[in-house]
Structures are given as structure tokens and as C-alpha cells.
Design a protein around this motif. Sequence first.
Motif, PDB file in Angstrom:
ATOM      1  N   MET A   1       8.467  -6.741   6.341  1.00 56.10           N
ATOM      2  CA  MET A   1       7.323  -5.887   6.622  1.00 56.10           C
ATOM      3  C   MET A   1       6.951  -5.879   8.098  1.00 56.10           C
ATOM      4  O   MET A   1       6.312  -4.947   8.577  1.00 56.10           O
ATOM      5  CB  MET A   1       6.110  -6.361   5.804  1.00 56.10           C
ATOM      6  CG  MET A   1       6.367  -6.406   4.307  1.00 56.10           C
ATOM      7  SD  MET A   1       6.800  -4.806   3.613  1.00 56.10           S
ATOM      8  CE  MET A   1       5.283  -3.926   3.861  1.00 56.10           C
ATOM      9  N   VAL A   2       7.315  -6.924   8.807  1.00 59.28           N
ATOM     10  CA  VAL A   2       6.990  -7.030  10.235  1.00 59.28           C
ATOM     11  C   VAL A   2       8.271  -6.886  11.041  1.00 59.28           C
ATOM     12  O   VAL A   2       9.269  -7.545  10.753  1.00 59.28           O
ATOM     13  CB  VAL A   2       6.318  -8.378  10.551  1.00 59.28           C
ATOM     14  CG1 VAL A   2       6.038  -8.504  12.037  1.00 59.28           C
ATOM     15  CG2 VAL A   2       5.031  -8.514   9.761  1.00 59.28           C
TER      16      VAL A   2
ATOM     17  N   GLU B   1      -0.831   2.646  13.117  1.00 60.46           N
ATOM     18  CA  GLU B   1      -1.488   1.572  12.385  1.00 60.46           C
ATOM     19  C   GLU B   1      -2.976   1.548  12.701  1.00 60.46           C
ATOM     20  O   GLU B   1      -3.386   1.755  13.846  1.00 60.46           O
ATOM     21  CB  GLU B   1      -0.845   0.231  12.751  1.00 60.46           C
ATOM     22  CG  GLU B   1      -1.028  -0.856  11.716  1.00 60.46           C
ATOM     23  CD  GLU B   1      -0.081  -2.022  11.944  1.00 60.46           C
ATOM     24  OE1 GLU B   1       0.936  -2.133  11.237  1.00 60.46           O
ATOM     25  OE2 GLU B   1      -0.362  -2.819  12.861  1.00 60.46           O
TER      26      GLU B   1
ATOM     27  N   THR C   1      -8.384  -2.547   4.259  1.00 58.36           N
ATOM     28  CA  THR C   1      -6.927  -2.380   4.239  1.00 58.36           C
ATOM     29  C   THR C   1      -6.393  -2.106   5.638  1.00 58.36           C
ATOM     30  O   THR C   1      -7.120  -1.653   6.529  1.00 58.36           O
ATOM     31  CB  THR C   1      -6.532  -1.225   3.305  1.00 58.36           C
ATOM     32  OG1 THR C   1      -5.110  -1.120   3.244  1.00 58.36           O
ATOM     33  CG2 THR C   1      -7.084   0.094   3.818  1.00 58.36           C
TER      34      THR C   1
ATOM     35  N   ARG D   1      -0.742   1.902   7.470  1.00 64.65           N
ATOM     36  CA  ARG D   1       0.416   2.068   8.349  1.00 64.65           C
ATOM     37  C   ARG D   1       1.066   3.414   8.073  1.00 64.65           C
ATOM     38  O   ARG D   1       1.471   3.696   6.937  1.00 64.65           O
ATOM     39  CB  ARG D   1       1.424   0.937   8.140  1.00 64.65           C
ATOM     40  CG  ARG D   1       2.669   1.057   9.013  1.00 64.65           C
ATOM     41  CD  ARG D   1       3.635  -0.085   8.752  1.00 64.65           C
ATOM     42  NE  ARG D   1       3.066  -1.363   9.134  1.00 64.65           N
ATOM     43  CZ  ARG D   1       3.606  -2.544   8.819  1.00 64.65           C
ATOM     44  NH1 ARG D   1       4.716  -2.585   8.099  1.00 64.65           N
ATOM     45  NH2 ARG D   1       3.019  -3.661   9.217  1.00 64.65           N
TER      46      ARG D   1
ATOM     47  N   ILE E   1      10.774  -1.813   2.640  1.00 66.83           N
ATOM     48  CA  ILE E   1       9.721  -1.450   1.681  1.00 66.83           C
ATOM     49  C   ILE E   1      10.321  -0.713   0.488  1.00 66.83           C
ATOM     50  O   ILE E   1       9.901  -0.896  -0.654  1.00 66.83           O
ATOM     51  CB  ILE E   1       8.650  -0.573   2.361  1.00 66.83           C
ATOM     52  CG1 ILE E   1       8.024  -1.307   3.539  1.00 66.83           C
ATOM     53  CG2 ILE E   1       7.568  -0.185   1.363  1.00 66.83           C
ATOM     54  CD1 ILE E   1       6.970  -0.510   4.278  1.00 66.83           C
TER      55      ILE E   1
ATOM     56  N   GLY F   1      -0.008  -1.764  -1.821  1.00 69.43           N
ATOM     57  CA  GLY F   1       0.498  -3.041  -2.280  1.00 69.43           C
ATOM     58  C   GLY F   1       0.024  -3.324  -3.697  1.00 69.43           C
ATOM     59  O   GLY F   1      -1.028  -2.833  -4.128  1.00 69.43           O
TER      60      GLY F   1
ATOM     61  N   VAL G   1       5.843  -7.027  -2.175  1.00 67.96           N
ATOM     62  CA  VAL G   1       6.680  -7.780  -1.255  1.00 67.96           C
ATOM     63  C   VAL G   1       6.833  -9.221  -1.708  1.00 67.96           C
ATOM     64  O   VAL G   1       7.865  -9.849  -1.534  1.00 67.96           O
ATOM     65  CB  VAL G   1       6.078  -7.728   0.167  1.00 67.96           C
ATOM     66  CG1 VAL G   1       6.907  -8.552   1.145  1.00 67.96           C
ATOM     67  CG2 VAL G   1       5.980  -6.297   0.639  1.00 67.96           C
TER      68      VAL G   1
ATOM     69  N   GLU H   1      -0.508 -11.594   1.794  1.00 65.23           N
ATOM     70  CA  GLU H   1      -1.039 -10.964   2.999  1.00 65.23           C
ATOM     71  C   GLU H   1      -0.769  -9.469   3.020  1.00 65.23           C
ATOM     72  O   GLU H   1      -1.594  -8.683   3.506  1.00 65.23           O
ATOM     73  CB  GLU H   1      -0.413 -11.638   4.219  1.00 65.23           C
ATOM     74  CG  GLU H   1      -0.820 -11.030   5.548  1.00 65.23           C
ATOM     75  CD  GLU H   1      -0.122 -11.682   6.714  1.00 65.23           C
ATOM     76  OE1 GLU H   1      -0.315 -11.227   7.847  1.00 65.23           O
ATOM     77  OE2 GLU H   1       0.622 -12.673   6.493  1.00 65.23           O
ATOM     78  N   TYR H   2       0.373  -9.044   2.481  1.00 66.04           N
ATOM     79  CA  TYR H   2       0.751  -7.636   2.496  1.00 66.04           C
ATOM     80  C   TYR H   2       0.445  -6.942   1.172  1.00 66.04           C
ATOM     81  O   TYR H   2       0.006  -5.792   1.153  1.00 66.04           O
ATOM     82  CB  TYR H   2       2.233  -7.492   2.833  1.00 66.04           C
ATOM     83  CG  TYR H   2       2.569  -8.067   4.184  1.00 66.04           C
ATOM     84  CD1 TYR H   2       2.178  -7.417   5.345  1.00 66.04           C
ATOM     85  CD2 TYR H   2       3.243  -9.273   4.307  1.00 66.04           C
ATOM     86  CE1 TYR H   2       2.460  -7.944   6.594  1.00 66.04           C
ATOM     87  CE2 TYR H   2       3.532  -9.813   5.555  1.00 66.04           C
ATOM     88  CZ  TYR H   2       3.141  -9.146   6.686  1.00 66.04           C
ATOM     89  OH  TYR H   2       3.417  -9.676   7.916  1.00 66.04           O
ATOM     90  N   ASP H   3       0.681  -7.623   0.068  1.00 65.01           N
ATOM     91  CA  ASP H   3       0.447  -7.000  -1.232  1.00 65.01           C
ATOM     92  C   ASP H   3      -1.028  -6.702  -1.473  1.00 65.01           C
ATOM     93  O   ASP H   3      -1.364  -5.839  -2.281  1.00 65.01           O
ATOM     94  CB  ASP H   3       0.981  -7.905  -2.353  1.00 65.01           C
ATOM     95  CG  ASP H   3       2.497  -7.955  -2.371  1.00 65.01           C
ATOM     96  OD1 ASP H   3       3.109  -7.061  -1.764  1.00 65.01           O
ATOM     97  OD2 ASP H   3       3.062  -8.870  -2.984  1.00 65.01           O
TER      98      ASP H   3
ATOM     99  N   LEU I   1      -2.106  -4.021   2.517  1.00 61.60           N
ATOM    100  CA  LEU I   1      -1.331  -3.010   3.233  1.00 61.60           C
ATOM    101  C   LEU I   1      -1.223  -1.724   2.422  1.00 61.60           C
ATOM    102  O   LEU I   1      -0.969  -1.751   1.217  1.00 61.60           O
ATOM    103  CB  LEU I   1       0.069  -3.534   3.550  1.00 61.60           C
ATOM    104  CG  LEU I   1       0.974  -2.587   4.337  1.00 61.60           C
ATOM    105  CD1 LEU I   1       0.398  -2.320   5.730  1.00 61.60           C
ATOM    106  CD2 LEU I   1       2.386  -3.167   4.459  1.00 61.60           C
TER     107      LEU I   1
END
Length: 415
Positions: free
Chosen positions: A62-63, A99, A113, A116, A129, A151, A195, A199-201, A204
Motif C-alpha cells: 500500500m505504501v 491524497e 479516512t 487516495r 490493491i 477498506g 490488506v 492501519e489501512y483496512d 483508507l
Amino acid sequence: MFKPLPFYIGLRYTRAKRRSHFISFISLTSMLGVSLGVAALITVLSVMNGFEKELRTRILGMVSHVIVTGPDGTLGNWQALKAQLEKDSRLVGIAPFVEGQGMLTHRSQVRGTLVRGILPQQEDQVADIRSKMVVGSLDVLHPGSFQIVLGMDLARALGVFVGDKITLVTPHATTTPAGVIPRLKRLTVAGVFQVGMYEYDSALAVMNLEDAALLFRIPGKISGLRLKLDNLFKAPYVARELRETLPGSYRTADWTYQHANFFRALKTEKTVMFVILFLIVAVAAFNIVSTLVMVVTDKQADIAILRTLGATPASIMGIFMVQGTAIGFIGTLLGMIGGIALAFNVETVVPQIEALFGVQFLPADVYYISDLPSELSWHDVITVCSTAFLLCVLVTLYPAWRAARTQPAEALRYE
């Protein structure tokens, strides 16, 4: 075949005799202790390496490896910069992104949220993704569609499914005669991804690049370019080089900087675990001391006879160092073989243990990583084995020194 006297006698002393079974038992336990300690260290460090690799893979899914942006956090005429960066052979993927922070609302639910904006086809070059999609597809994120992909945890918290309408509130307020009102936009949920990183689910949301640029009031611009390298460990060097060589004023950041605290914590945890588990080896190594002290006491007469025959204190010292070193070497070798074998088969052995005892160490409904991954590092193997063997050699010095100080007359007085 010629054998040095200390080496020959030291190896003979390692073999059991009828009147020294207890000493042989202590030697065996010391050897097994070293073996278990070394095997445990290699296995645990391999599992920690596996977890670190798994987490790094999920995070870097993701990063991006490197981000290039302008001094004000935006890039204009980014196509020219992208064309210039594509000439760098170290880059295997480049993708633009927009972003910004926002709030998503659905009925009575409100969640903060990170939005992106992406171009789905180009995003595949730097992130995965698409492979993490649970339902829906990234291909429906067309310009002007104002569709959004969430997410898994974020969608669950909002209580939405594919096709539902949600509202995005951006921090860019609009001034009207009635006052300042927040900027709102109605969006359609087009998909859900997972993911495996909270942190992302949970925070994001992904939408089309042009739609995101309009919502965050940077039409025709982007927040930056995401770069993927052929070697992710070169990211700090590449980021610094691009910052210094690109014409114009650009800011760069790499994945090690963005997640420095996380990976530093993993490294610290691995170091602490190494120290804790190495105490097992240390305890076994110090058992060698007691073994050799008892051997020295038992062999007082032999030492005295050797001294009267002309053996030097250094030779006597060498005999018992050879014995202790042999115990340490065999124990370290067995531990290395066992540790490597277990590290390569953790993912097979653990499920068998779980099935045998009817337990589950990492339940899938609790942990994102439900299996025990293993990544053997030969650097760790060499470090563990060399440190363990060196410690075993060092602990032989005191008993061997005591043996070298034995006085023949005192030892033979009552013989």
C-alpha cells in the motif's frame, strides 16, 4: 596419525568410563542444553524474520518505496516529470496519486479516512490493491463516476455494501452568503479490499485520480508520484539522489522514513528476543564449567602423573579446554542442524501440533496473520552459532586454569 597430546587426552576424557557416569551425564545435559538453545534461537529468529517480511510486504503493498512531490505538497505538469523518471533503470513502476484527509458518513456512522486518488492501471505498477479486493473491482473507478473503494474494516464500521451511497466531507469549506459550509460529495461504494493491516483496512478509501483532485481542489495537479524500485532497500539512497539531481524543487520520502518507528520496534524486539533466548545457551555453557571442575577433581592423579612426566601447565590447560570445546562444538553443531531443519519446516510442523492437541495458536478471526511464517537468515545462523561456540570456549578457561595449577606432590600424597 599424529595427534597433539592435549587434543588426544582431551578427547579421551570426553568418553564415558565406568566410574564417571555422573560426569558424563552432566556433559550430555550441557551438550543438549547448548543444542536446544541454539536451535530455539535459530527457529525464533527465523519466525520473527518471517513476520517482519510478511508485514513489510503488506505495508509496501500500500505504501510506495519512494514518493516525489512538490514543495507545497502538489505537482503540476507531472507527466513531464514522470517521463523523466522512467529513464531511470532502477525504477520498475511509477504512478500518480492524490491524497487528502476527509470524513465518510453513512446514516448515523461517521469515520475519519485517508482518501487516495489513483489511476487503476498505473497503480498496479506500484501497489497490489487489485489482488486484495474482496468484492468489486478497481476498473470501475472512471473519471466522473465518483465511485469509491473502501477498506474492509472501514466498510464494516460504516455498515455499507457495494452499491450503497456514502457522503465524503472534505476539509475544504465553501464560503456562502449563509456562512462557511463544509464541502460534501455523494459517492457510490464500488468495492471493498482487505490488506491485512488495520492501519489501512480501517482508514483508507480509494477513488479515481481526477475525481479526488476535484474534491480536494487541485484540478490538473496531483499530490505526487509513487515509485517502485527493483531493490526496496535502496530506497533511502534513491530518494536522496533524486532530491539532489532532479531539476527544480522537489521533496522525496521513502518507506523507511514513513514507517521508521514500526520497523525500528521490530528490530528492537528481535534484539531483545535474541538476548533472552541466548540465556538458555549461557546456562548450558556454564554447566560446562561444573562438568570440567568435576573432571579436574576426578583426574587429579592423572594430572599429577602427566606433570611428573614433563607435561607443562599449558598442556594441562589445553587438555581440559579441548574437552569443554568438544562439548560446545558438538552441542552447537547439533543445535544448528536442528534449528535449520525446524526453521525450514515451521509452516508444516505447527499445523501438525495444532491438529494433535486441538489448539490454534493464531486464530484467523483474531490475527491478520494466522500462520507462522519463517524466513531463515544465514547471517542469523552464523551469528548464533559463532556466539554460542565462543561462549562455550570461554567458560572452559577457569576449570582449565585450575587444572594447570595442580601440584603433583599434593595430588599424589594419598595415592
